[in-house]
Design a protein around this motif. Sequence first.
Motif, PDB file in Angstrom:
ATOM      1  N   VAL A 174       5.198   6.476  -4.215  1.00 16.86           N
ATOM      2  CA  VAL A 174       5.353   6.934  -5.601  1.00 16.86           C
ATOM      3  C   VAL A 174       4.692   8.299  -5.772  1.00 16.86           C
ATOM      4  O   VAL A 174       5.295   9.244  -6.311  1.00 16.86           O
ATOM      5  CB  VAL A 174       4.740   5.898  -6.569  1.00 16.86           C
ATOM      6  N   VAL A 175       3.466   8.402  -5.257  1.00 14.67           N
ATOM      7  CA  VAL A 175       2.759   9.679  -5.359  1.00 14.67           C
ATOM      8  C   VAL A 175       3.568  10.779  -4.684  1.00 14.67           C
ATOM      9  O   VAL A 175       3.777  11.870  -5.238  1.00 14.67           O
ATOM     10  CB  VAL A 175       1.360   9.569  -4.712  1.00 14.67           C
ATOM     11  N   LYS A 185       0.844  -1.195   0.000  1.00 10.26           N
ATOM     12  CA  LYS A 185       0.000   0.000   0.000  1.00 10.26           C
ATOM     13  C   LYS A 185       0.878   1.242   0.000  1.00 10.26           C
ATOM     14  O   LYS A 185       0.614   2.198  -0.706  1.00 10.26           O
ATOM     15  CB  LYS A 185      -0.887  -0.012   1.251  1.00 10.26           C
ATOM     16  N   ASN A 186       1.947   1.166   0.802  1.00  9.77           N
ATOM     17  CA  ASN A 186       2.806   2.334   0.940  1.00  9.77           C
ATOM     18  C   ASN A 186       3.587   2.623  -0.328  1.00  9.77           C
ATOM     19  O   ASN A 186       3.980   3.765  -0.556  1.00  9.77           O
ATOM     20  CB  ASN A 186       3.764   2.159   2.111  1.00  9.77           C
ATOM     21  N   ILE A 187       3.832   1.562  -1.112  1.00  9.64           N
ATOM     22  CA  ILE A 187       4.561   1.805  -2.358  1.00  9.64           C
ATOM     23  C   ILE A 187       3.819   2.847  -3.180  1.00  9.64           C
ATOM     24  O   ILE A 187       4.400   3.832  -3.652  1.00  9.64           O
ATOM     25  CB  ILE A 187       4.720   0.495  -3.168  1.00  9.64           C
ATOM     26  N   GLY A 188       2.509   2.635  -3.304  1.00 11.92           N
ATOM     27  CA  GLY A 188       1.693   3.595  -4.054  1.00 11.92           C
ATOM     28  C   GLY A 188       1.834   4.994  -3.487  1.00 11.92           C
ATOM     29  O   GLY A 188       2.136   5.948  -4.220  1.00 11.92           O
ATOM     30  N   LYS A 189       1.694   5.078  -2.176  1.00 13.84           N
ATOM     31  CA  LYS A 189       1.788   6.389  -1.528  1.00 13.84           C
ATOM     32  C   LYS A 189       3.156   7.013  -1.771  1.00 13.84           C
ATOM     33  O   LYS A 189       3.264   8.202  -2.044  1.00 13.84           O
ATOM     34  CB  LYS A 189       1.564   6.232  -0.025  1.00 13.84           C
TER      35      LYS A 189
END
Lengths: 289, 512
Positions: B44-45, B38-42
């Motif tokens: 990246v953003v 989940k944090n990967i997405g965050k």
Amino acid sequence: MNNTTEKRHMGLKALNRASNTAIYILLILISVIWLIPFVFIVLQSFRVESTYQVGYVIPHQWGLQNYINLWNSDFKRWYLNTFIIALAAAVLTTVIQLCMSYTLSRFRFKMRGPLMRFMLILGMFPGMLTMIILYRVLSDIGLTQANAVPGLILVSVASSGMGYYVSKGFFDTIPKSLDEAARVDGATRLQVLYKIILPLAKPIVIYTILTAFMGPWGDYVFARYVAMGTSAGYNVAVGMYSWLSADQIANWYTTFCAGGVIVAVPVTILFLCLQKYYVEGVTGGAVKG
Amino acid sequence: MKQYSDLEFLRLSKWQRFCHKLIAFFCAIPRAIANFFKNIGKTVVKFFRKAGAEFKDIGQTFTQGDWRTKTSFLVMGFGNLTHGQILRGIMFLLFEVVFIVYMITTGGYWMSMLPSLGKQGPTTEYDPIYDSYTTVYHDNSFKILLYGVLTIFFIIAFIYTWRTNVKQCKTIDQIIKRGGKLKSDKDDLRSMVDEQFYKTLLALPLTGILVFTVLPIVFMILVAFTNYDGAHNGYANNLFTWVGLDNFNTMLSWQGGAGGTQSYAATFGEILAWTLMWAFLATFTNYFLGMFVAMMINKKGIHLKKVWRTILVMTIAIPQFISLLYVSKMFARNGLINLALLDLGWIKEPLPFWEDATWARVSVVLINIWIGIPHLMLIATGILMNIPADLYESARIDGANAWQQYSKITLPYMLFITGPYLLTSFTGNMNNFNVIYLLTGGAPTNVAASGAAGSVGHTDLLITWLFKITTGAESQYYLASVVGILVFVVVALISLVVYNVLPSIKNEEDFQ
């Protein structure tokens, strides 16, 4: 005091005496076990009737032949190599480690935490992994084989900053209020370091010098890799290890013992003289990590 | 899993708390993994947002800055130079010149070769002058990989410096707009030994670590994805090239080798199991026996404390290779012990100290005790002396016997203080090359594992195996590198688990 407590007291005393006697016996036993191999080395270094391993310890014929053999072999060169490496490492490693540990103990800068974590992770890689590449790089700049000494110094000093833990633990125990008082009086950070901290840090400086000096005497793997079979570039560990290979040991075993004595005696004497600082460093710094 | 409230948790015994934490740690793993993704997405953003902000800032600096700032975008340090900050300006300019010259002369070549690691290996060509065939060398994969990595480091450093240069221009503009005073060269020099003293102090050690530790480790990690070995040494015989995950597949495959030998995965598992067992035994035997010896010497009523201690400490001073090699030969088949026992007629056959797997393993652990106790004795002595004496006093008044005093006071105290030390000593023992290599060299040979590279022995640790692969006949550096990476993974995992469970994880600042 009534009779029963006195009896109990006597009983306790007897028990205590018994346990003390047992401890003395154990301690003597331990001392013997710990010292006996070294006594054997010394005795066998004076054995001249044979050069291979035998089933007795006290020589039938005493003599200095093994030490003479030592003098006539490449041992002199190895000893000198090791001594130079140890001396250089003692000076340079100490400077680098003190820089590193003092900084990490005293300064609070943005990258401090990430830096320490990064080095912790870096330390989890087996150091041996880097041997191959370091060897090729050293051989490209001509610091291998006969020129192994500067190469070994370079490599051992360059990455010594990673071993800052013990001395950082020591600096942490020096109160920060000393620094602050001096800073209020207008001293720069540099002045604080060499006028206030360094005099207080004498024990840890000596500890660092001592460990840095003793390290190279037992350095084997990388030293062997860098020397690549050229005797002129060996240190004592690599050279003497080659005497114990299957085809050499019959001729060189007693000479190895003599070499062991020559290597161990100066280092041990130095160590015993500075024992106090070593104990302080180990018990103070190592535990806190 | 049972959930406890704070109060309930405090009521548990130490052991229950420990178990609770351990279980909690492992139960938290799936959620941690989910969170990770989940944090990967965050992340990246966040990264793009931050990068956007950076670009916006750079753009603003450019549009709002005067001609000097604008020139600085091309000629680094121009802003500093024209504003009288000569030292900074020269440093920036010098770095830019060095970078450009390097990239044009060699850096570009290394970067262009990095994806293929060299196009042409050595060729044999006809030499008409000497009328003979000579070998002509072309690309050098080793250098391409090494200098390629170095060039990437250099490019990153350049981008960072360029960004710093732009930031400084912005600061200068702002200070001038406010009518403030710029820092002079003299101020800069003074700050090098004052506020910025840490940069001066760290410059040398960190450069050393970067060049001689970080760079080699990055290089060796990359080697795990190539076929670099003795037969592909990248220059003199064949080039090496990228092979993706092939080496990891080899190391972790369960397919048996030729002649009924076991697979790599089985060999690896066997060595790993022994490595962990060894690390556990070596750490805890030394720990408890060292503590025991220290307590004996420390006991009230024992005289000559200093003598006993000095005898043990002396053995630390003697270089390990002497004591280890000597003891190794002492227990050898034709060594002192066996010969003496044969002469005495106590045994008919030499004892197989190094020839039998079990004998060899027991022997290395025992000899390691001999090596390790003095050190542990010192550490334990220091801690034991720090335990407040009144703790024992009151325990005695309450009628506690010696064992109770030990298990309720001494041991918990020791464990609490030495927790981190135990961890480092465990991982240190996992990589304890010297003791194993100098004592046994890995012997006796493990016949079942003869299909694997680097003649595996029964006492081989992963680290000695790595060394043997490297120095073996075929020098499969890529396999050594895979082993090294796996060692890292194991050590990191153990450290992570222990750090999360250990009670004495403390705030660093608490000590100061």
